[in-house]
Motif scaffolding. Structure first.
Motif, short mmCIF file in Angstrom:
data_model
loop_
_atom_site.label_atom_id
_atom_site.label_comp_id
_atom_site.label_asym_id
_atom_site.label_seq_id
_atom_site.Cartn_x
_atom_site.Cartn_y
_atom_site.Cartn_z
N UNK A 88 0.82 -1.20 0.00
CA UNK A 88 0.00 0.00 0.00
C UNK A 88 0.86 1.26 0.00
N UNK A 89 2.07 1.13 0.52
CA UNK A 89 3.07 2.19 0.50
C UNK A 89 4.41 1.53 0.74
N UNK A 90 5.43 2.34 0.89
CA UNK A 90 6.77 1.77 1.10
C UNK A 90 6.87 1.00 2.40
N UNK A 142 0.02 -4.52 7.62
CA UNK A 142 1.22 -4.59 8.46
C UNK A 142 2.06 -3.36 8.18
N UNK A 143 2.37 -2.62 9.22
CA UNK A 143 3.28 -1.47 9.11
C UNK A 143 4.68 -1.95 9.47
N UNK A 144 5.59 -1.84 8.53
CA UNK A 144 6.96 -2.30 8.74
C UNK A 144 7.65 -1.40 9.77
N UNK A 145 8.19 -2.02 10.81
CA UNK A 145 8.86 -1.26 11.88
C UNK A 145 10.31 -1.66 12.06
N UNK A 146 10.71 -2.79 11.56
CA UNK A 146 12.08 -3.27 11.76
C UNK A 146 12.97 -2.97 10.57
N UNK A 147 14.24 -3.17 10.75
CA UNK A 147 15.20 -3.03 9.66
C UNK A 147 15.00 -4.18 8.68
N UNK A 152 13.09 -3.81 -0.54
CA UNK A 152 11.68 -4.19 -0.51
C UNK A 152 11.43 -5.31 -1.51
N UNK A 153 10.69 -6.31 -1.08
CA UNK A 153 10.45 -7.50 -1.90
C UNK A 153 9.04 -7.49 -2.45
N UNK A 154 8.79 -8.37 -3.40
CA UNK A 154 7.43 -8.52 -3.91
C UNK A 154 6.52 -8.95 -2.77
N UNK A 155 5.33 -8.36 -2.72
CA UNK A 155 4.41 -8.59 -1.59
C UNK A 155 4.10 -10.06 -1.40
N UNK A 156 3.87 -10.78 -2.49
CA UNK A 156 3.41 -12.16 -2.35
C UNK A 156 4.53 -13.14 -2.02
N UNK A 157 5.77 -12.65 -1.89
CA UNK A 157 6.85 -13.52 -1.41
C UNK A 157 6.96 -13.48 0.11
N UNK A 158 6.23 -12.57 0.75
CA UNK A 158 6.31 -12.40 2.20
C UNK A 158 5.20 -13.14 2.92
N UNK A 159 5.53 -13.64 4.08
CA UNK A 159 4.52 -14.26 4.95
C UNK A 159 4.95 -14.03 6.39
N UNK A 160 4.05 -14.32 7.34
CA UNK A 160 4.42 -14.06 8.72
C UNK A 160 3.40 -14.53 9.72
#
Length: 388
Positions: A88-90, A142-147, A152-160
């Protein structure tokens, strides 16, 4: 548990995993098996099959006319979690949740994010939308807070999933972790395979198969995919599915009171004759140190096995804060029923390992589980016949 087992359990609990994203758990399992010289392979849907090196070996083992039943131990490698869907943003990632979850106190909850390469960064949940049923998360941001570990990776490669102070830590005999369900079951199958291989020195074929499955949390998808291969159909020898789970605590199934002989799950009861064998084994191996009840807090892969015509039994390790929902609270719990680390007890895991070993003993009365009880009944009839 010995030091080697402690290290393996901690390593498994520390792996990132979610439905359809089990590659890190599978990699640990495959490395351990390869180092020990235990045969294994991946089936067409990505489950890890232990005890055979190929489909052909699997079929030979299943169709061996040995009267000793083949024990098929099943545990799943996934845990509820999310997949990234779009940026949705960086620093803001849209996600889709898969599996169960807490439904309270979610805003601002800590999460970890990973890829096929490993952990990537941390974030915080926001804009959470629940399923229409209200029983779990549907979508969120999810708002990224960590280093970030890289660009930045493709969204669909991320999970958590939900994050806590560490992937796993200990407090006395309790083990706290982001995901015990069902990595404890995976650990038990690997430990059983290692123990059997050591005792047999790989010189004889054992009536053992391990099946580490994918995507159980969204409806037993990996187990269903395996059963639909048809590799177990037409087996001339008995095949018994043994579900190993890490299951929600219930009255009569409490953390620290021993592993649970699972009589059934929310959907069905299990095979009565084979449960008699399991009960007798538990009474002998863990007298006063095991529990016994229907674990109706959820369903398990024994139900899937039964649906495909396999007799099934089950064992469970009682689980605190099931699916990271703070039912029991404790360290790391944000608020009652909010996100919390799952926890299990070391003694319960050791009891589970012992029952798995004992179930692999040859000569158990699988074909006549009620024989001794029937003799007792016959003596009772003979004693009272004169009153009839």
């Amino acid at each position: 548990m010995n030091a080697r087992q402690d290290r393996l359990l901690t390593e498994l609990l520390s792996q990132p995993t979610a439905p359809f994203r089990e590659e890190h758990v599978a990699a640990v399992a495959q490395r351990v098996l390869k180092q020990a010289g235990i045969p294994f392979f991946r089936d067409p849907v990505g489950n890890v099959v232990i005890g055979c090196a190929s489909r052909a070996d699997y079929r030979r083992l299943v169709h061996d006319k040995n009267g000793e039943p083949l024990r098929l131990f099943i545990a799943h490698m996934d845990h509820p979690g999310f997949h990234g869907t779009r940026w949705l943003s960086d620093t803001r990632l849209r996600i889709k949740w898969h599996g169960g979850s807490p439904v309270r106190h979610l805003a601002g909850s800590r999460v970890w994010l990973a890829t096929a390469e490993g952990y990537w960064t941390e974030g915080r949940l926001g804009r959470v939308r629940l399923l229409k049923s209200g029983h779990a998360i549907d979508t969120a941001e999810v708002r990224i807070t960590g280093a970030r570990n890289g660009a930045r990776l493709k969204a669909d490669t991320l999970y958590g999933g939900f994050g806590f102070r560490a992937p796993a830590w200990r407090a006395g005999k309790k083990i706290y972790t982001k995901a015990a369900d069902d990595l404890v079951g995976v650990f038990a199958i690997l430990s059983t395979a290692l123990d059997l291989h050591k005792k047999s020195r790989g010189k004889k074929t054992l009536p053992f198969l391990g099946l580490l499955t994918r995507a159980e949390e969204v409806g037993f998808v990996g187990a269903i995919g395996h059963f639909e291969l048809g590799w177990l159909s037409g087996a001339p020898r008995p095949v018994i599915a043994v579900s190993l789970e890490t299951s929600r605590t219930l009255p009569g199934a409490l953390v620290g009171q021993g592993p649970v002989v699972r009589l059934g799950d929310r959907r069905t009861v299990f095979h009565s004759g084979y449960l008699k064998v399991l009960t007798d084994v538990a009474l002998k191996a863990l007298p006063g140190k095991h529990q016994r009840r229907v674990m109706h807090g959820g369903t398990c892969e024994a139900t899937a096995a039964i649906a495909y015509g396999l007799p099934a039994i089950g064992l469970s390790v009682p689980l605190g804060n099931y699916h990271n929902e703070g039912f029991e609270g404790g360290p790391g719990c944000r608020a009652p029923r909010g996100p919390a680390p799952e926890f299990v007890h070391r003694d319960d895991i050791e009891g589970l390992l012992k029952l798995c070993r004992e179930l692999m003993r040859q000569g158990l009365h699988w074909d006549e589980p009620w024989q001794d009880q029937r003799r007792l009944m016959h003596r009772r009839l003979r004693e009272y016949r004169r009153f009839l």
